[in-house]
Design an enzyme around this catalytic site. Sequence first.
Site, PDB file in Angstrom:
ATOM      1  N   GLY A  11     -21.171  54.138  51.177  1.00  0.00           N
ATOM      2  CA  GLY A  11     -21.739  52.984  51.869  1.00  0.00           C
ATOM      3  C   GLY A  11     -22.994  53.365  52.631  1.00  0.00           C
ATOM      4  O   GLY A  11     -23.087  54.446  53.213  1.00  0.00           O
ATOM      5  N   ARG A  72     -21.258  54.480  43.884  1.00  0.00           N
ATOM      6  CA  ARG A  72     -19.997  55.219  43.833  1.00  0.00           C
ATOM      7  C   ARG A  72     -19.741  55.634  42.382  1.00  0.00           C
ATOM      8  O   ARG A  72     -20.143  54.939  41.452  1.00  0.00           O
ATOM      9  CB  ARG A  72     -18.856  54.354  44.374  1.00  0.00           C
ATOM     10  N   ASP A 103     -16.945  60.258  54.161  1.00  0.00           N
ATOM     11  CA  ASP A 103     -15.933  61.230  53.777  1.00  0.00           C
ATOM     12  C   ASP A 103     -15.929  61.531  52.280  1.00  0.00           C
ATOM     13  O   ASP A 103     -15.827  62.688  51.867  1.00  0.00           O
ATOM     14  CB  ASP A 103     -14.546  60.735  54.201  1.00  0.00           C
ATOM     15  N   THR A 125     -22.423  57.182  58.147  1.00  0.00           N
ATOM     16  CA  THR A 125     -21.465  56.092  57.995  1.00  0.00           C
ATOM     17  C   THR A 125     -21.364  55.337  59.311  1.00  0.00           C
ATOM     18  O   THR A 125     -21.360  55.954  60.377  1.00  0.00           O
ATOM     19  CB  THR A 125     -20.069  56.601  57.593  1.00  0.00           C
TER      20      THR A 125
END
Length: 319
Positions: A11, A72, A103, A125
């Site tokens: 993200g 992703r 992460d 993030t």
Amino acid sequence: MKKIAVLTSGGDSPGMNAAIRAVVRKGIFSGLEVYGVYQGYQGLMQGQIKKLEVGSVGDIIHRGGTMLYTARSEEFKTDEGQYKAISQLKALGIEGLVVIGGDGSYQGAAKLTEKGFPCIGLPGTIDNDIAGTDYTIGFDTALNTVVDAIDKIRDTATSHDRTFIIEVMGRRAGDIALWSGLAGGAETILIPEHPHELEEMMERLNSGISRGKKHSIIVLAEGVGSADDLAGELMGKFGLETRISVLGHIQRGGKPTGRDRVLASRLGAKAVELLLEGKGGRAIGIIKEQIVDLDLQEIAGKKDPLPENLYILSQELSI
């Protein structure tokens, strides 16, 4: 080391561009060639890699999102995908990689390091859910976005004697909800780290009503559940009518705050310094306002505990 690369993954968060800029300009200042990897790990496997110059990162420090884009990738989670990514880097003579992300991005960087390719992780993030750092890049901006929304919603809540449920991001971490709820004076803050009872919540709301309070704000982290479900429970059990605001992806966008820009710049520059020292497999963060680097493999997949003192304070001040 003569050539390094930088990518953003997962993200997006405000301040990623400032971190990219720092890596590129610190690298060039230090005599390195710096390459940008587009579309995250997916683009890395596909060879979407381009050499960046000083001007390539001009006028981006104030922009949200990421100029390198992000994606992703399930394929990258496999050994085959990781070796494919390394081969793309080696084909261009690139010897080190800076990964900016959350992460999942850290876990990917750790896998590349295990396979012999040195990576440095930067915590990008809005959720503030990366171990080894007090703050992640983008958290401060997201926090201020949510606080601004709470302030505006409170105006209409007061005008109409309403109870509002404001749903914020945070699937496994309640940092955004806790910090924004405390800063916004919310009567109730619901986070994944602490269980809640509807009866206790209603006691708190009724206490305010009994002393003439005309509005109430409930800040709900999405990891606890949806605002729709909570509204239904409050209506079904207590007959309490509420209004809902789901802030969603507005929390990820916008100009990064000054704090996020400075943090990203400091972390990005430190990443280049570590690679020049021949160090890989490190995760960079800020602890007590000091820049630190820790073992990437130990950091990946972990989150530091939520500051318990802040949660207690929020309870004490919302009486």
